[in-house]
Design a protein around this motif. Structure first.
Motif, PDB file in Angstrom:
ATOM      1  N   SER A  46     -34.291  26.139  15.252  1.00 14.23           N
ATOM      2  CA  SER A  46     -33.629  25.272  16.227  1.00 14.23           C
ATOM      3  C   SER A  46     -32.124  25.510  16.240  1.00 14.23           C
ATOM      4  CB  SER A  46     -33.952  23.805  15.959  1.00 14.23           C
ATOM      5  OG  SER A  46     -33.374  23.386  14.755  1.00 14.23           O
ATOM      6  N   ARG A  47     -31.531  25.767  15.060  1.00 19.52           N
ATOM      7  CA  ARG A  47     -30.098  26.085  15.034  1.00 19.52           C
ATOM      8  C   ARG A  47     -29.817  27.401  15.750  1.00 19.52           C
ATOM      9  NH1 ARG A  47     -30.492  23.429  10.194  1.00 19.52           N
ATOM     10  NH2 ARG A  47     -31.081  25.258   8.978  1.00 19.52           N
ATOM     11  N   ARG A  48     -30.686  28.393  15.565  1.00 20.38           N
ATOM     12  CA  ARG A  48     -30.497  29.674  16.253  1.00 20.38           C
ATOM     13  C   ARG A  48     -30.637  29.512  17.762  1.00 20.38           C
ATOM     14  NH1 ARG A  48     -34.225  33.451  12.422  1.00 20.38           N
ATOM     15  NH2 ARG A  48     -32.872  33.415  10.588  1.00 20.38           N
ATOM     16  N   ILE A  49     -31.597  28.717  18.186  1.00 20.73           N
ATOM     17  CA  ILE A  49     -31.785  28.489  19.627  1.00 20.73           C
ATOM     18  C   ILE A  49     -30.576  27.769  20.208  1.00 20.73           C
ATOM     19  CG2 ILE A  49     -33.132  27.163  21.305  1.00 20.73           C
ATOM     20  CD1 ILE A  49     -35.616  27.885  19.624  1.00 20.73           C
ATOM     21  N   ALA A 103     -28.157  29.238  23.054  1.00 24.38           N
ATOM     22  CA  ALA A 103     -27.934  28.495  24.296  1.00 24.38           C
ATOM     23  C   ALA A 103     -26.442  28.308  24.554  1.00 24.38           C
ATOM     24  CB  ALA A 103     -28.634  27.149  24.235  1.00 24.38           C
ATOM     25  N   ASP A 104     -25.681  28.005  23.504  1.00 23.81           N
ATOM     26  CA  ASP A 104     -24.229  27.871  23.661  1.00 23.81           C
ATOM     27  C   ASP A 104     -23.600  29.196  24.082  1.00 23.81           C
ATOM     28  OD1 ASP A 104     -24.295  25.209  23.001  1.00 23.81           O
ATOM     29  OD2 ASP A 104     -23.772  25.542  20.880  1.00 23.81           O
ATOM     30  N   GLU A 105     -24.024  30.266  23.446  1.00 20.64           N
ATOM     31  CA  GLU A 105     -23.497  31.588  23.800  1.00 20.64           C
ATOM     32  C   GLU A 105     -23.850  31.947  25.243  1.00 20.64           C
ATOM     33  OE1 GLU A 105     -24.036  36.222  22.420  1.00 20.64           O
ATOM     34  OE2 GLU A 105     -24.535  34.619  21.008  1.00 20.64           O
ATOM     35  N   GLN A 134     -24.406  29.824  27.678  1.00 23.14           N
ATOM     36  CA  GLN A 134     -23.616  28.983  28.567  1.00 23.14           C
ATOM     37  C   GLN A 134     -22.191  29.510  28.695  1.00 23.14           C
ATOM     38  OE1 GLN A 134     -23.541  24.895  27.411  1.00 23.14           O
ATOM     39  NE2 GLN A 134     -22.476  24.224  29.252  1.00 23.14           N
ATOM     40  N   ARG A 135     -21.607  29.934  27.572  1.00 19.18           N
ATOM     41  CA  ARG A 135     -20.247  30.477  27.627  1.00 19.18           C
ATOM     42  C   ARG A 135     -20.174  31.759  28.442  1.00 19.18           C
ATOM     43  NH1 ARG A 135     -19.059  31.302  21.850  1.00 19.18           N
ATOM     44  NH2 ARG A 135     -21.131  30.526  21.592  1.00 19.18           N
ATOM     45  N   SER A 136     -21.200  32.592  28.317  1.00 22.56           N
ATOM     46  CA  SER A 136     -21.176  33.848  29.064  1.00 22.56           C
ATOM     47  C   SER A 136     -21.541  33.647  30.534  1.00 22.56           C
ATOM     48  CB  SER A 136     -22.123  34.863  28.424  1.00 22.56           C
ATOM     49  OG  SER A 136     -23.450  34.413  28.509  1.00 22.56           O
ATOM     50  N   ALA A 137     -22.226  32.578  30.871  1.00 21.37           N
ATOM     51  CA  ALA A 137     -22.632  32.344  32.254  1.00 21.37           C
ATOM     52  C   ALA A 137     -21.552  31.622  33.070  1.00 21.37           C
ATOM     53  CB  ALA A 137     -23.922  31.540  32.294  1.00 21.37           C
ATOM     54  N   GLU A 138     -20.625  30.948  32.413  1.00 21.41           N
ATOM     55  CA  GLU A 138     -19.602  30.201  33.145  1.00 21.41           C
ATOM     56  C   GLU A 138     -18.749  31.092  34.054  1.00 21.41           C
ATOM     57  OE1 GLU A 138     -17.492  27.947  30.256  1.00 21.41           O
ATOM     58  OE2 GLU A 138     -19.018  26.379  30.162  1.00 21.41           O
ATOM     59  N   PRO A 139     -18.235  32.243  33.600  1.00 22.76           N
ATOM     60  CA  PRO A 139     -17.453  33.090  34.508  1.00 22.76           C
ATOM     61  C   PRO A 139     -18.287  33.607  35.686  1.00 22.76           C
ATOM     62  CG  PRO A 139     -17.102  33.769  32.233  1.00 22.76           C
ATOM     63  CD  PRO A 139     -18.208  32.768  32.238  1.00 22.76           C
ATOM     64  N   LEU A 140     -19.519  33.927  35.423  1.00 22.17           N
ATOM     65  CA  LEU A 140     -20.398  34.403  36.490  1.00 22.17           C
ATOM     66  C   LEU A 140     -20.638  33.305  37.522  1.00 22.17           C
ATOM     67  CD1 LEU A 140     -22.160  36.688  37.574  1.00 22.17           C
ATOM     68  CD2 LEU A 140     -24.024  35.777  36.179  1.00 22.17           C
ATOM     69  N   ALA A 141     -20.833  32.084  37.060  1.00 23.74           N
ATOM     70  CA  ALA A 141     -21.034  30.968  37.976  1.00 23.74           C
ATOM     71  C   ALA A 141     -19.770  30.703  38.794  1.00 23.74           C
ATOM     72  CB  ALA A 141     -21.437  29.725  37.204  1.00 23.74           C
TER      73      ALA A 141
END
Length: 67
Positions: free
Chosen positions: A40-43, A47-49, A51-58
């Motif tokens: 669960s910690r890895r997931i 998920a955080d990683e 989200q961080r990588s998807a923000e510029p694309l969004a």
């Protein structure tokens, strides 16, 4: 009288076997709980990683639709 000793010995052995099996189940349940916690910690980290990588694309996608 011998049958009484045999029955008592068999009952003791049965309880001892159940005790050993109970301890093994407890140890394996603890191990499984640790693995689930690690997963669960890895997931959450992934998920955080993501989200961080998807923000510029969004943000770029939003600029394209406004143009």
């Amino acid at each position: 009288m011998l049958w009484l000793y045999v029955c008592t010995a068999l009952a003791f052995c049965g309880i001892a076997v159940l005790g050993v099996l109970g301890i093994r189940v407890y140890v394996e349940a603890e191990r499984l709980a640790r693995q689930v916690g690690d997963s669960s910690r890895r997931i959450a980290s992934a998920a955080d990683e993501f989200q961080r990588s998807a923000e510029p694309l969004a943000a770029r996608a939003g600029e394209i639709t406004r143009s």
